[in-house]
Structure formats: structure tokens, C-alpha cells
Design a protein around this motif. Structure first.
Motif, PDB file in Angstrom:
ATOM      1  N   LEU A 112       0.831  -1.207   0.000  1.00  0.00           N
ATOM      2  CA  LEU A 112       0.000   0.000   0.000  1.00  0.00           C
ATOM      3  C   LEU A 112       0.863   1.253   0.000  1.00  0.00           C
ATOM      4  CD1 LEU A 112      -2.709  -1.057   2.624  1.00  0.00           C
ATOM      5  CD2 LEU A 112      -2.828  -1.262   0.135  1.00  0.00           C
ATOM      6  N   CYS A 113       1.889   1.253   0.846  1.00  0.00           N
ATOM      7  CA  CYS A 113       2.784   2.409   0.923  1.00  0.00           C
ATOM      8  C   CYS A 113       3.633   2.528  -0.341  1.00  0.00           C
ATOM      9  CB  CYS A 113       3.672   2.278   2.153  1.00  0.00           C
ATOM     10  SG  CYS A 113       4.860   3.624   2.362  1.00  0.00           S
ATOM     11  N   GLY A 114       4.140   1.398  -0.803  1.00  0.00           N
ATOM     12  CA  GLY A 114       5.049   1.415  -1.945  1.00  0.00           C
ATOM     13  C   GLY A 114       4.446   1.976  -3.218  1.00  0.00           C
ATOM     14  N   ILE A 115       3.142   1.744  -3.421  1.00  0.00           N
ATOM     15  CA  ILE A 115       2.509   2.256  -4.640  1.00  0.00           C
ATOM     16  C   ILE A 115       1.704   3.528  -4.387  1.00  0.00           C
ATOM     17  CG2 ILE A 115       2.451  -0.024  -5.684  1.00  0.00           C
ATOM     18  CD1 ILE A 115      -0.525  -0.114  -5.128  1.00  0.00           C
ATOM     19  N   GLY A 116       1.704   3.989  -3.113  1.00  0.00           N
ATOM     20  CA  GLY A 116       1.096   5.282  -2.829  1.00  0.00           C
ATOM     21  C   GLY A 116      -0.395   5.278  -2.577  1.00  0.00           C
ATOM     22  N   LEU A 117      -0.919   4.200  -1.994  1.00  0.00           N
ATOM     23  CA  LEU A 117      -2.347   4.132  -1.662  1.00  0.00           C
ATOM     24  C   LEU A 117      -2.542   4.590  -0.223  1.00  0.00           C
ATOM     25  CD1 LEU A 117      -5.269   3.360  -2.196  1.00  0.00           C
ATOM     26  CD2 LEU A 117      -4.663   0.967  -1.787  1.00  0.00           C
ATOM     27  N   TYR A 134       9.428   0.591  -6.588  1.00  0.00           N
ATOM     28  CA  TYR A 134       8.907  -0.402  -5.659  1.00  0.00           C
ATOM     29  C   TYR A 134       8.349  -1.611  -6.403  1.00  0.00           C
ATOM     30  CZ  TYR A 134       6.341  -2.646  -1.936  1.00  0.00           C
ATOM     31  OH  TYR A 134       5.881  -3.585  -1.042  1.00  0.00           O
ATOM     32  N   ARG A 135       7.527  -1.382  -7.407  1.00  0.00           N
ATOM     33  CA  ARG A 135       6.944  -2.498  -8.162  1.00  0.00           C
ATOM     34  C   ARG A 135       8.022  -3.413  -8.736  1.00  0.00           C
ATOM     35  NH1 ARG A 135       3.382   1.726  -9.761  1.00  0.00           N
ATOM     36  NH2 ARG A 135       1.162   1.218  -9.431  1.00  0.00           N
ATOM     37  N   ARG A 136       9.053  -2.813  -9.290  1.00  0.00           N
ATOM     38  CA  ARG A 136      10.064  -3.562 -10.042  1.00  0.00           C
ATOM     39  C   ARG A 136      11.143  -4.178  -9.152  1.00  0.00           C
ATOM     40  NH1 ARG A 136      11.440   0.410 -12.706  1.00  0.00           N
ATOM     41  NH2 ARG A 136      13.361   0.972 -11.603  1.00  0.00           N
ATOM     42  N   GLU A 137      11.596  -3.431  -8.156  1.00  0.00           N
ATOM     43  CA  GLU A 137      12.800  -3.821  -7.425  1.00  0.00           C
ATOM     44  C   GLU A 137      12.543  -4.400  -6.030  1.00  0.00           C
ATOM     45  OE1 GLU A 137      15.638  -3.710  -8.917  1.00  0.00           O
ATOM     46  OE2 GLU A 137      15.014  -2.546 -10.679  1.00  0.00           O
ATOM     47  N   ILE A 138      11.412  -4.087  -5.426  1.00  0.00           N
ATOM     48  CA  ILE A 138      11.190  -4.471  -4.033  1.00  0.00           C
ATOM     49  C   ILE A 138      10.029  -5.458  -3.877  1.00  0.00           C
ATOM     50  CG2 ILE A 138      10.726  -3.618  -1.707  1.00  0.00           C
ATOM     51  CD1 ILE A 138      13.437  -2.742  -2.912  1.00  0.00           C
ATOM     52  N   ALA A 139       8.893  -5.180  -4.484  1.00  0.00           N
ATOM     53  CA  ALA A 139       7.691  -5.989  -4.274  1.00  0.00           C
ATOM     54  C   ALA A 139       7.884  -7.483  -4.537  1.00  0.00           C
ATOM     55  CB  ALA A 139       6.543  -5.447  -5.126  1.00  0.00           C
ATOM     56  N   PRO A 140       8.673  -7.909  -5.552  1.00  0.00           N
ATOM     57  CA  PRO A 140       8.777  -9.356  -5.829  1.00  0.00           C
ATOM     58  C   PRO A 140       9.644 -10.147  -4.853  1.00  0.00           C
ATOM     59  CG  PRO A 140       9.222  -8.027  -7.806  1.00  0.00           C
ATOM     60  CD  PRO A 140       9.296  -7.108  -6.628  1.00  0.00           C
ATOM     61  N   ALA A 141      10.356  -9.483  -3.939  1.00  0.00           N
ATOM     62  CA  ALA A 141      11.299 -10.179  -3.057  1.00  0.00           C
ATOM     63  C   ALA A 141      10.555 -10.951  -1.961  1.00  0.00           C
ATOM     64  CB  ALA A 141      12.277  -9.184  -2.442  1.00  0.00           C
ATOM     65  N   ARG A 142      10.857 -12.243  -1.829  1.00  0.00           N
ATOM     66  CA  ARG A 142      10.122 -13.121  -0.920  1.00  0.00           C
ATOM     67  C   ARG A 142      10.773 -13.234   0.463  1.00  0.00           C
ATOM     68  NH1 ARG A 142      10.830 -18.070  -4.781  1.00  0.00           N
ATOM     69  NH2 ARG A 142      12.785 -16.886  -4.972  1.00  0.00           N
ATOM     70  N   THR A 143       9.936 -13.569   1.435  1.00  0.00           N
ATOM     71  CA  THR A 143      10.437 -13.843   2.775  1.00  0.00           C
ATOM     72  C   THR A 143      11.323 -15.081   2.737  1.00  0.00           C
ATOM     73  OG1 THR A 143       9.774 -14.040   5.092  1.00  0.00           O
ATOM     74  CG2 THR A 143       8.528 -15.336   3.492  1.00  0.00           C
ATOM     75  N   PHE A 144      12.156 -15.252   3.758  1.00  0.00           N
ATOM     76  CA  PHE A 144      13.102 -16.372   3.728  1.00  0.00           C
ATOM     77  C   PHE A 144      13.333 -16.920   5.127  1.00  0.00           C
ATOM     78  CE2 PHE A 144      15.510 -12.456   4.233  1.00  0.00           C
ATOM     79  CZ  PHE A 144      16.449 -12.756   5.219  1.00  0.00           C
ATOM     80  N   GLY A 145      13.866 -18.132   5.177  1.00  0.00           N
ATOM     81  CA  GLY A 145      14.160 -18.757   6.457  1.00  0.00           C
ATOM     82  C   GLY A 145      15.084 -19.947   6.272  1.00  0.00           C
ATOM     83  N   PHE A 146      15.479 -20.521   7.408  1.00  0.00           N
ATOM     84  CA  PHE A 146      16.414 -21.643   7.404  1.00  0.00           C
ATOM     85  C   PHE A 146      15.697 -22.934   7.778  1.00  0.00           C
ATOM     86  CE2 PHE A 146      18.959 -17.877   8.005  1.00  0.00           C
ATOM     87  CZ  PHE A 146      20.103 -18.122   7.248  1.00  0.00           C
ATOM     88  N   MET A 147      16.012 -24.000   7.058  1.00  0.00           N
ATOM     89  CA  MET A 147      15.402 -25.293   7.321  1.00  0.00           C
ATOM     90  C   MET A 147      15.634 -25.724   8.766  1.00  0.00           C
ATOM     91  SD  MET A 147      13.688 -27.646   5.566  1.00  0.00           S
ATOM     92  CE  MET A 147      14.222 -27.666   3.848  1.00  0.00           C
ATOM     93  N   ARG A 148      16.777 -25.394   9.336  1.00  0.00           N
ATOM     94  CA  ARG A 148      17.101 -25.826  10.696  1.00  0.00           C
ATOM     95  C   ARG A 148      16.205 -25.177  11.752  1.00  0.00           C
ATOM     96  NH1 ARG A 148      21.650 -22.733   9.114  1.00  0.00           N
ATOM     97  NH2 ARG A 148      21.763 -20.662  10.106  1.00  0.00           N
ATOM     98  N   ASP A 149      15.531 -24.086  11.396  1.00  0.00           N
ATOM     99  CA  ASP A 149      14.670 -23.396  12.358  1.00  0.00           C
ATOM    100  C   ASP A 149      13.228 -23.890  12.328  1.00  0.00           C
ATOM    101  OD1 ASP A 149      16.773 -21.792  13.169  1.00  0.00           O
ATOM    102  OD2 ASP A 149      16.335 -20.247  11.675  1.00  0.00           O
TER     103      ASP A 149
END
Length: 283
Positions: free
Chosen positions: A83-88, A179-194
Motif C-alpha cells: 500500500l505504501c510502496g505504490i502510494g495508496l 517499488y513495483r520492479r525492485e522491491i515488491a517481488p522479493a520473498r520472505t526467507f528462512g532456514f530449514m534448521r529453524d
């Protein structure tokens, strides 16, 4: 230059599972009047909850708003970031469930949903929080600060002992197309050991390779498709920062710089800024 507030041109619906609860959730986003801000509405009771810092209940692994024993909304950061990234500025979000759907683990699906219905300009001007002097918070090696700057800029750095991540940095001015191009597509991440530890704590029950980048025991990304960006990890941390700071209620004119920061550090920095009347002004 005068910048006008915006709302949705029409309503939009999206549904999916919560990454921590593993339960289904449905959102209906509706146009809202000027100066409404972002407001969550319980679909069952009609209870309302503004996305404001005074309503933050937890920043442990995700940002939770509201009363944990009553109406609350978990994992709001990706939607708030979109919402913030695209200005809503103004939207009512009816929710069935207690957690925002994780979707693909990024903000991309939210951006695409909003772009599909479009934005409508409103006859009211935007307010901004202008940083007047530096504000800094620290927690061990982690730190975050606001610095006066003509624009809304982010400089985010992370460092993990895992060779799959290492040290990564990103700097950008928050503009809708960037934001649309460079930030929005980046996914959350984690470690299998956790994973087992999180499951035992009742968390990450909806996490999967469909909505998270997972680093295996051999310190390699196990997702079949690999990464969307070579530095996807720091891009996602920047995505989270945009969402966490949006809970301040207005866009921020200034530079936000962080190192090894998560939701808690982002919230600490925002609280430090907004609790220091001489450090900012609303314009």
C-alpha cells in the motif's frame, strides 16, 4: 508540488493462508474517504482497527496489530508495504481471519491486485512526516536511524553467517515504479534448521516452498526456481521496512538506514522518531 491522496477505484478481493497460523483468510479492500488511512475491519463483528503504531501488539517474527485476546491482525507488513510502496493512502480492509495471507511470500500479488482495479485521486493533500534531526536506535550489532533527507529514501544492509546470504546492501528512493520492479517481488526467507523450533512454538504452520525462500542444511537455497534476485534477501528486508514504517500513518520525508534490523528494530526506530517532537514535523 502538491501531492493528492488516493484510494482504490473499486473494491478488490484476495484470499490465501496465513504463514504462521496456516489458516485460510480472506480480504476485501474497499475505497475509503480522504484522511481515513488504512483501517482493518472484522468481517464478523464490524470492529475497526487502524494501522497505527499505537495499535502494534507484537513484532516477534512479524508485525501484529490489535488485541491478541480480541480482534487482531497478524503479519500485516507485506500488505502495508504494498500500500505504501505504490502510494495508496485510504482503504478499508475487511478481513475474515486473523492473519494477512502470505500468498507467494512477497508483496507482488498485493500490488498486482491493486493495479488491476486502479487508484483514484482524491481532493485532499497528503501529509508527510519530515525528519528534522538524526534519530538512532541500537540493539547489539543491529542499528537503525532516521536522517534528514529531501525525499523518502531507504538504505538497508544485512549480514548472516550463512554463505547463501552473507552481507547484502540495497539503497533506493521509494517511488511506485521502483517499488513495483525492485522491491515488491522479493520473498520472505528462512532456514530449514529453524522449522521444527517454529512449529513447536505454533509458528510457520503455513510456511512452504511456495511462499518462502528456504536455505537448507548445506547452506544452499532449496527452492527449485532459485532466487528472483541475487540479493533477494536484503530486498525483502527492505520490503518489510517499508511496511513497518508505514504504520507511522504518513509517508516519511527522510532517509531510513538500517543494519541487521528486523520488525522489532524498525518499530523501535519509528517509536524513537515519533516520541521526539523536536525530531520531526508533519507537513
Amino acid at each position: 508540488m502538491t501531492t493528492f491522496q488516493t484510494t482504490l477505484a473499486s473494491e478488490a478481493t484476495i484470499e490465501g493462508i496465513g504463514v504462521h497460523s496456516g489458516r485460510e483468510a480472506r480480504l476485501v479492500l474497499r475505497p475509503a474517504d480522504p484522511n481515513t488511512g488504512i483501517v482493518f475491519v472484522d468481517m464478523q463483528t464490524g470492529q475497526r482497527l487502524a494501522a497505527r503504531r499505537e495499535n502494534v501488539a507484537s513484532t516477534e517474527l512479524s508485525t501484529v496489530l490489535g488485541d491478541p485476546n480480541g480482534f487482531h491482525v497478524g503479519t500485516v507488513e507485506h500488505l502495508m508495504s504494498a500500500l505504501c510502496g505504490i502510494g495508496l493512502d485510504n482503504v478499508g480492509i475487511e478481513i475474515e481471519g486473523t492473519e494477512i495471507p502470505i500468498l507467494d511470500g512477497s508483496a507482488l500479488n498485493f500490488v498486482e491486485m491493486i493495479d488491476a482495479v486502479g487508484l483514484e485521486r482524491q481532493e485532499a493533500t497528503k501529509a508527510a512526516i519530515r525528519v528534522l534531526r538524526p534519530i538512532r536506535v541500537e540493539n547489539g550489532p543491529a542499528c537503525a536511524e532516521f536522517v534528514p533527507h529531501d525525499g523518502n529514501r531507504f538504505e538497508v544492509a544485512i549480514e548472516f553467517p550463512s554463505p547463501a546470504i552473507g552481507r547484502q546492501e540495497i539503497a533506493f528512493d521509494l517511488e511506485p515504479e521502483t517499488y513495483r520492479r525492485e522491491i515488491a517481488p522479493a520473498r520472505t526467507f528462512g532456514f530449514m534448521r529453524d522449522v521444527e523450533r517454529l512449529w513447536a512454538a505454533g509458528l510457520a504452520l503455513g510456511s512452504s516452498l511456495e511462499n518462502s525462500v528456504v536455505i537448507g542444511e548445506d547452506d544452499r537455497v532449496v527452492n527449485a526456481g532459485g532466487l528472483r534476485f541475487a540479493n533477494e534477501f536484503v530486498r525483502h528486508k527492505a520490503l518489510d521496512a517499508v511496511g513497518d514504517l508505514a504504520i507511522g500513518g504518513s509517508m516519511i520525508t527522510g532517509l531510513y538506514r538500517s543494519f541487521r534490523a528486523g520488525h522489532r528494530m524498525n518499530a523501535m526506530a519509528l517509536d524513537a522518531l515519533l516520541s521526539s517532537p523536536d525530531a520531526f514535523e508533519v507537513v
